[in-house]
Design a protein around this motif. Sequence first.
Motif, mmCIF file in Angstrom:
data_model
loop_
_atom_site.group_PDB
_atom_site.id
_atom_site.type_symbol
_atom_site.label_atom_id
_atom_site.label_comp_id
_atom_site.label_asym_id
_atom_site.label_seq_id
_atom_site.Cartn_x
_atom_site.Cartn_y
_atom_site.Cartn_z
ATOM 1 N N ASP A 267 66.950 -14.650 -51.334
ATOM 2 C CA ASP A 267 67.308 -13.280 -51.730
ATOM 3 C C ASP A 267 66.081 -12.395 -51.966
ATOM 4 N N GLY A 268 64.883 -12.956 -51.703
ATOM 5 C CA GLY A 268 63.660 -12.181 -51.867
ATOM 6 C C GLY A 268 63.024 -12.286 -53.238
ATOM 7 N N LEU A 269 63.676 -13.007 -54.177
ATOM 8 C CA LEU A 269 63.102 -13.160 -55.514
ATOM 9 C C LEU A 269 61.969 -14.178 -55.465
ATOM 10 N N LEU A 270 60.863 -13.801 -56.054
ATOM 11 C CA LEU A 270 59.693 -14.676 -56.114
ATOM 12 C C LEU A 270 59.817 -15.588 -57.333
ATOM 13 N N ARG A 271 59.531 -16.865 -57.145
ATOM 14 C CA ARG A 271 59.529 -17.810 -58.264
ATOM 15 C C ARG A 271 58.188 -18.527 -58.267
ATOM 16 N N GLY A 272 57.719 -18.869 -59.458
ATOM 17 C CA GLY A 272 56.423 -19.520 -59.546
ATOM 18 C C GLY A 272 56.443 -20.697 -60.497
ATOM 19 N N ASP A 273 55.564 -21.661 -60.230
ATOM 20 C CA ASP A 273 55.278 -22.748 -61.167
ATOM 21 C C ASP A 273 53.983 -22.354 -61.858
ATOM 22 N N ALA A 274 54.033 -22.192 -63.169
ATOM 23 C CA ALA A 274 52.917 -21.579 -63.889
ATOM 24 C C ALA A 274 52.465 -22.414 -65.070
ATOM 25 N N GLU A 275 51.167 -22.353 -65.318
ATOM 26 C CA GLU A 275 50.580 -22.950 -66.524
ATOM 27 C C GLU A 275 50.483 -21.853 -67.579
ATOM 28 N N VAL A 276 51.137 -22.062 -68.711
ATOM 29 C CA VAL A 276 51.110 -21.060 -69.790
ATOM 30 C C VAL A 276 49.833 -21.233 -70.595
ATOM 31 N N TRP A 277 49.129 -20.124 -70.810
ATOM 32 C CA TRP A 277 47.883 -20.165 -71.578
ATOM 33 C C TRP A 277 48.177 -20.127 -73.074
ATOM 34 N N PRO A 278 47.380 -20.838 -73.871
ATOM 35 C CA PRO A 278 47.538 -20.722 -75.323
ATOM 36 C C PRO A 278 47.116 -19.326 -75.788
ATOM 37 N N ALA A 279 47.610 -18.933 -76.941
ATOM 38 C CA ALA A 279 47.197 -17.641 -77.512
ATOM 39 C C ALA A 279 45.705 -17.671 -77.800
ATOM 40 N N GLU A 280 45.076 -16.504 -77.735
ATOM 41 C CA GLU A 280 43.649 -16.433 -78.055
ATOM 42 C C GLU A 280 43.429 -16.773 -79.527
ATOM 43 N N PRO A 281 42.273 -17.362 -79.846
ATOM 44 C CA PRO A 281 41.989 -17.618 -81.261
ATOM 45 C C PRO A 281 41.878 -16.302 -82.022
ATOM 46 N N GLU A 282 42.354 -16.324 -83.255
ATOM 47 C CA GLU A 282 42.266 -15.106 -84.068
ATOM 48 C C GLU A 282 40.817 -14.845 -84.433
ATOM 49 N N GLU A 283 40.351 -13.646 -84.124
ATOM 50 C CA GLU A 283 38.995 -13.240 -84.483
ATOM 51 C C GLU A 283 39.045 -11.860 -85.095
ATOM 52 N N VAL A 284 38.277 -11.678 -86.156
ATOM 53 C CA VAL A 284 38.200 -10.368 -86.798
ATOM 54 C C VAL A 284 37.320 -9.462 -85.947
ATOM 55 N N VAL A 285 37.701 -8.198 -85.831
ATOM 56 C CA VAL A 285 36.906 -7.234 -85.068
ATOM 57 C C VAL A 285 35.526 -7.117 -85.719
ATOM 58 N N PRO A 286 34.451 -7.429 -84.975
ATOM 59 C CA PRO A 286 33.109 -7.296 -85.556
ATOM 60 C C PRO A 286 32.813 -5.840 -85.927
ATOM 61 N N VAL A 287 31.968 -5.653 -86.927
ATOM 62 C CA VAL A 287 31.725 -4.319 -87.482
ATOM 63 C C VAL A 287 31.188 -3.367 -86.414
ATOM 64 N N GLU A 288 30.466 -3.891 -85.409
ATOM 65 C CA GLU A 288 29.890 -2.985 -84.403
ATOM 66 C C GLU A 288 30.941 -2.368 -83.488
ATOM 67 N N PHE A 289 32.193 -2.832 -83.607
ATOM 68 C CA PHE A 289 33.261 -2.266 -82.790
ATOM 69 C C PHE A 289 34.219 -1.407 -83.615
ATOM 70 N N ALA A 290 33.766 -0.963 -84.787
ATOM 71 C CA ALA A 290 34.628 -0.144 -85.659
ATOM 72 C C ALA A 290 35.081 1.136 -84.950
ATOM 73 N N LEU A 291 34.227 1.681 -84.065
ATOM 74 C CA LEU A 291 34.601 2.888 -83.334
ATOM 75 C C LEU A 291 35.862 2.650 -82.503
ATOM 76 N N LEU A 292 35.986 1.451 -81.929
ATOM 77 C CA LEU A 292 37.162 1.143 -81.108
ATOM 78 C C LEU A 292 38.433 1.158 -81.957
ATOM 79 N N GLN A 293 38.332 0.693 -83.189
ATOM 80 C CA GLN A 293 39.498 0.729 -84.073
ATOM 81 C C GLN A 293 39.937 2.172 -84.329
ATOM 82 N N SER A 294 38.955 3.068 -84.536
ATOM 83 C CA SER A 294 39.274 4.482 -84.787
ATOM 84 C C SER A 294 39.889 5.130 -83.557
ATOM 85 N N ILE A 295 39.332 4.819 -82.385
ATOM 86 C CA ILE A 295 39.863 5.384 -81.142
ATOM 87 C C ILE A 295 41.294 4.904 -80.925
#
Length: 200
Positions: A105-133
């Motif tokens: 029917d044209g539907l694509l199916r895949g066999d996939a490896e699910v990635w684990p969630a990224e480790p939790e990391e606090v935003v480093p202080v040098e990226f505070a501008l990104l938080q404001s944006i």
Amino acid sequence: MAAQSPLIEMPLFPLASVLFPGGQLQLRIFEPRYLDLVRECSRYGTGFGVCLILEGQEVGAPAIPAAIGTIARITDFHRGEDGLLGIVAEGGPRFRVARSRVRSDGLLRGDAEVWPAEPEEVVPVEFALLQSILERLIETMAPQWRHAPRSAYDDASWVGFRLAELLPLDASEQQHMLELNDPVQRLAELRDILPRFQKP
């Protein structure tokens, strides 16, 4: 060497846009193959894989999708004024397609490896501008995030994924951000791109 995750089989929905973990996707469904996909996911409580289209179109012949995508789970349905089915889905884990096939029917199916969630990391202080944006972008463009807890803005993954979906990146840049596995590196690359969007 870590053992590889077992592959899971799922329907794939190639799109001209990238879905990030935690992101929201709104779709209007009219092709029979995708109506079948929605029925299957609703019946079994499963998700479907959203992948960026590398070649082809969203409608018509099956498109060639990127190997790395995001699992979407349907959270809401509605019927539009045009009679078409609308769905809202939320981005979950990322995955890599090991192999795919096209059904009759044209539907694509895949066999996939699910990635684990990224480790939790606090935003480093040098990226505070990104938080404001990000706060400003959410205020003007993304009302669904206005009530996000303050703690979300300290999470490097959440900030990076939200910026990658809200900044005017092209699809290939968004795909690159999706594929990065280091949340702080993602923030660094987003910071380096920012001057492009600043008015002279």
